[in-house]
Write an enzyme that holds these catalytic residues in place. Structure first.
Site, short mmCIF file in Angstrom:
data_model
loop_
_atom_site.label_atom_id
_atom_site.label_comp_id
_atom_site.label_asym_id
_atom_site.label_seq_id
_atom_site.Cartn_x
_atom_site.Cartn_y
_atom_site.Cartn_z
N ARG A 135 0.20 17.27 12.30
CA ARG A 135 0.97 16.37 11.43
C ARG A 135 1.41 17.01 10.11
O ARG A 135 0.98 18.08 9.74
CB ARG A 135 0.16 15.10 11.13
CG ARG A 135 -1.20 15.33 10.50
CD ARG A 135 -1.91 13.98 10.28
NE ARG A 135 -3.27 14.13 9.80
CZ ARG A 135 -4.32 14.30 10.58
NH1 ARG A 135 -4.21 14.33 11.89
NH2 ARG A 135 -5.54 14.44 10.04
N ASP A 136 2.26 16.25 9.42
CA ASP A 136 2.67 16.50 8.03
C ASP A 136 3.58 17.72 7.88
O ASP A 136 3.27 18.65 7.11
CB ASP A 136 1.44 16.63 7.11
CG ASP A 136 0.45 15.48 7.29
OD1 ASP A 136 0.90 14.38 7.68
OD2 ASP A 136 -0.75 15.67 7.07
N ASN A 155 0.32 5.69 0.20
CA ASN A 155 -0.45 6.93 0.04
C ASN A 155 0.50 8.11 -0.14
O ASN A 155 1.35 8.03 -1.05
CB ASN A 155 -1.56 7.10 1.11
CG ASN A 155 -1.16 7.01 2.55
OD1 ASN A 155 -0.88 5.93 3.04
ND2 ASN A 155 -1.14 8.11 3.25
N ASP A 156 0.42 9.14 0.64
CA ASP A 156 1.06 10.42 0.33
C ASP A 156 2.52 10.37 -0.13
O ASP A 156 3.32 9.62 0.43
CB ASP A 156 1.10 11.32 1.56
CG ASP A 156 -0.19 11.35 2.33
OD1 ASP A 156 -1.18 10.79 1.86
OD2 ASP A 156 -0.19 11.93 3.42
N GLU A 185 -4.75 18.76 6.04
CA GLU A 185 -3.61 17.84 6.03
C GLU A 185 -2.58 18.30 5.00
O GLU A 185 -2.90 19.02 4.05
CB GLU A 185 -4.09 16.43 5.68
CG GLU A 185 -5.10 15.87 6.67
CD GLU A 185 -5.37 14.39 6.46
OE1 GLU A 185 -5.18 13.62 7.41
OE2 GLU A 185 -5.76 13.99 5.35
N PHE A 244 4.19 8.92 9.95
CA PHE A 244 3.28 9.58 9.01
C PHE A 244 4.05 10.56 8.13
O PHE A 244 5.27 10.69 8.21
CB PHE A 244 2.16 10.28 9.78
CG PHE A 244 0.99 9.38 10.11
CD1 PHE A 244 1.10 8.00 10.07
CD2 PHE A 244 -0.24 9.92 10.49
CE1 PHE A 244 0.02 7.18 10.37
CE2 PHE A 244 -1.34 9.11 10.79
CZ PHE A 244 -1.21 7.74 10.74
N SER A 245 3.29 11.33 7.35
CA SER A 245 3.88 12.14 6.28
C SER A 245 4.85 13.21 6.76
O SER A 245 4.75 13.71 7.88
CB SER A 245 2.78 12.81 5.47
OG SER A 245 2.19 11.84 4.66
N GLN A 284 4.24 7.24 1.97
CA GLN A 284 3.55 6.52 3.02
C GLN A 284 3.34 5.09 2.54
O GLN A 284 2.77 4.87 1.45
CB GLN A 284 2.21 7.20 3.33
CG GLN A 284 2.36 8.51 4.06
CD GLN A 284 2.79 8.30 5.49
OE1 GLN A 284 1.99 7.96 6.33
NE2 GLN A 284 4.07 8.49 5.78
N TRP A 292 0.83 -1.22 0.00
CA TRP A 292 0.00 0.00 0.00
C TRP A 292 0.85 1.26 0.00
O TRP A 292 1.84 1.34 0.73
CB TRP A 292 -0.88 0.00 1.25
CG TRP A 292 -1.48 1.32 1.57
CD1 TRP A 292 -0.94 2.30 2.35
CD2 TRP A 292 -2.75 1.82 1.14
NE1 TRP A 292 -1.79 3.38 2.43
CE2 TRP A 292 -2.92 3.11 1.70
CE3 TRP A 292 -3.77 1.31 0.33
CZ2 TRP A 292 -4.06 3.88 1.48
CZ3 TRP A 292 -4.91 2.08 0.11
CH2 TRP A 292 -5.04 3.35 0.68
C1 FRU Z 1 -3.03 12.26 4.30
C2 FRU Z 1 -2.67 11.60 5.60
C3 FRU Z 1 -1.72 12.47 6.39
C4 FRU Z 1 -1.02 11.47 7.26
C5 FRU Z 1 -0.92 10.28 6.34
C6 FRU Z 1 -1.04 8.95 7.04
O1 FRU Z 1 -3.40 11.38 3.30
O2 FRU Z 1 -3.86 11.32 6.32
O3 FRU Z 1 -2.33 13.50 7.11
O4 FRU Z 1 0.24 11.92 7.66
O5 FRU Z 1 -1.96 10.39 5.40
O6 FRU Z 1 -0.71 7.90 6.17
#
Ligand code: FRU
Length: 507
Positions: free
Chosen positions: A167-168, A38-39, A223, A98-99, A55, A36
């Protein structure tokens, strides 16, 4: 020292990536090594290469305890995987890394800043994620987490700021050699705010100010902020959760937001002047940008959205790909995007038709394929009697098609991926309002095996969608209700033979 958790992830990804053949992946879009994605995270130029982290949950095609995957490229299109960079292996990030982002330190080391997550049982029995910002330093392959982590925690929050939604971090280096970062946070009113921090060395950080507060206007929590100077303006990109639609501009759920304005250095606040969506399609979220050595601002997003997930079946070994890297610029006070110019080197087999009259459905010899770059310029065949509808259908065979249709009387462009292999009750269509030009429209359509990105009117708006249609659905057709005149240039995008030399991007 590499932890056991990271060693296991590295061993696992190396063994399991072999399960995915090259044909089963996108061509020039970075997809997850296994499992998987994501970001995009830590998008940066380091030692003459583009680095992109992401991610990552290697062990299933669903989200899970977050690691950071890692890939490098010389042209932003041909990517090579490096071993996973971060794993959730410390007391302050045991439930997820996380990101976050990356910069190069004065001494040449690569600094990563990310959100450490720990799940905490609350008095009422519920579980909340406590989020802090942490750093790790490395050489472009191996990273060591800082012994002073976390570097930002609840003691660095302004009054009322939530320690559960914090976060992020997105860092950048300023001209005087110090560092800054913006972090997403939730304020006492329940909506997002962007916090600004400063640091002399990248390790000790201080709270500066609330750069901008959402005040419940665009969704709730914001985010993945990014903040940069472009074409004489300051730009804030963020991805709001829980959006409500505003006409055709924003849609329900997780969305994207671009604010353009000025930065006031006296008060360290952002003065916004214009707002718009970043992407008007279905699959785009959490973008991150870099400035390249030749001064271009380039953005990559996660070509997926939390609300539209579920398109892949659990048997699929991978889920998640990045968008095309896009050059950003501001024109007439709006954000414009263009496919990164490196894509031009992949163009092969030009086929062009000029002033082709379309009425009803037609196919054009040589116009087909699933890795394609095509430019369409439409104008009405009869200006007095404007056509009702134009459509281009791709990834098409007897069973499947993805269609992009335009109704000039309403100025509405619609993407529809209902017949594109999805077996889930997710969003399959989205409409977008384009500037009314009396039936004239310019479209640049970039197809990769499992996606389409549509740049409207020289990048004034972009629509991104993923599709998992069988790869033998290769046809492209055109349709008009009424009469449309179309110029078209189409290229195949060929990954082989266009791999950049070993020179590196910096010459
Ligand atoms: C955005 C998010 C971020 C977080 C990450 C977790 O898509 O929700 O805010 O850091 O994904 O995977």
């Amino acid at each position: 020292m590499t932890s056991q958790t990271l060693r296991e992830a590295r061993k696992y990804e190396e063994a399991s990536e072999k399960l995915i053949s090259k044909e089963d992946r996108p061509g020039f879009h970075l997809s997850v090594r296994i499992g998987w994605l994501n970001d995009p995270n830590g998008f940066s130029v380091y030692n003459g290469m583009y680095h992109l982290f992401y991610q990552y949950h290697p062990y299933s095609s669903h989200t899970g305890p977050m690691h950071w995957g890692h890939a490098v490229s010389k042209d932003l299109l041909h990517w090579n995987y490096l071993p996973a960079a971060l794993a959730p292996d410390e007391f302050y990030d045991r439930d997820g890394c996380f990101s976050g982002s990356a910069v190069t330190l004065e001494d040449g080391r690569h600094l990563l800043m990310y959100t450490g997550v720990i799940r905490e049982r609350q008095k009422d029995g519920g579980i909340c994620e406590v989020q802090t910002q942490c750093v790790a330093v490395g050489d472009g392959t191996d990273y060591e987490k800082y012994e002073g982590n976390p570097v930002l925690d609840e003691t660095h929050l302004p009054e009322g700021g939530s320690r559960f939604d914090f976060r992020d971090p997105k860092m950048w280096k300023t001209e005087d050699g110090t560092y800054r970062c913006v972090v997403g946070n939730r304020s006492a009113d329940g909506s997002g705010q962007i916090l600004l921090y400063t640091s002399k060395d990248g390790f000790q950080w201080e709270f500066k100010n609330v750069l901008i507060a959402n005040r419940n206007r665009f969704g709730s929590m914001w985010e993945c902020p990014d903040f940069f100077y472009l074409d004489g303006k300051w730009v804030l990109l963020t991805s709001p959760q829980d959006m409500l639609p505003q006409g055709f501009e924003y849609h329900n759920g997780n969305g994207t937001l671009c604010l353009i304005g000025d930065y006031d250095p006296k008060t360290d606040t952002f003065i916004e002047q214009h707002d718009q969506a970043i992407d008007y399609g279905i699959d785009f979220y959490a973008p991150q940008t870099i400035e390249t050595s030749d001064g271009r601002r380039i953005m990559i997003g996660w070509m997926q959205n939390w609300d539209a997930c579920g398109i892949r079946t659990p048997e699929e070994p991978w889920s998640g790909q990045m968008s095309l890297p896009r050059e950003l610029f501001i024109r007439n006070g709006r954000l414009y995007q263009a496919p990164v110019r490196e894509l031009d080197a992949l163009r092969k087999n030009e086929i062009a038709y000029k002033n082709k009259s379309i009425s009803g459905e037609i196919r054009l010899q040589g116009i087909q394929g699933r890795r394609v770059d095509m430019e369409l310029v439409l104008s009405p065949g009869d200006e007095e009697n404007l056509y009702q509808k134009f459509a281009v259908r791709f990834a098409q065979n007897a069973q499947y098609r993805t269609s992009l249709s335009f109704r000039p009387h309403e100025s509405v462009l619609k993407i529809d991926r209902k017949f594109s292999g999805s077996r889930r009750a997710i969003i399959h269509q989205r409409r977008c309002l384009v500037k009314d030009q009396k039936g004239k429209l310019k479209l640049r359509i970039i197809l990769d095996s499992f996606s389409a990105e549509i740049f409207v009117n020289d990048g004034e708006q972009v629509l991104s969608v993923t599709m998992y249609t069988d790869l033998d659905a290769q046809d492209i057709s055109f349709f008009a209700d009424g009469q449309v005149l179309m110029d078209i240039i189409k290229y195949d995008l060929d990954m082989e033979g266009s791999n950049p030399s070993d020179r590196g991007i910096l010459g």
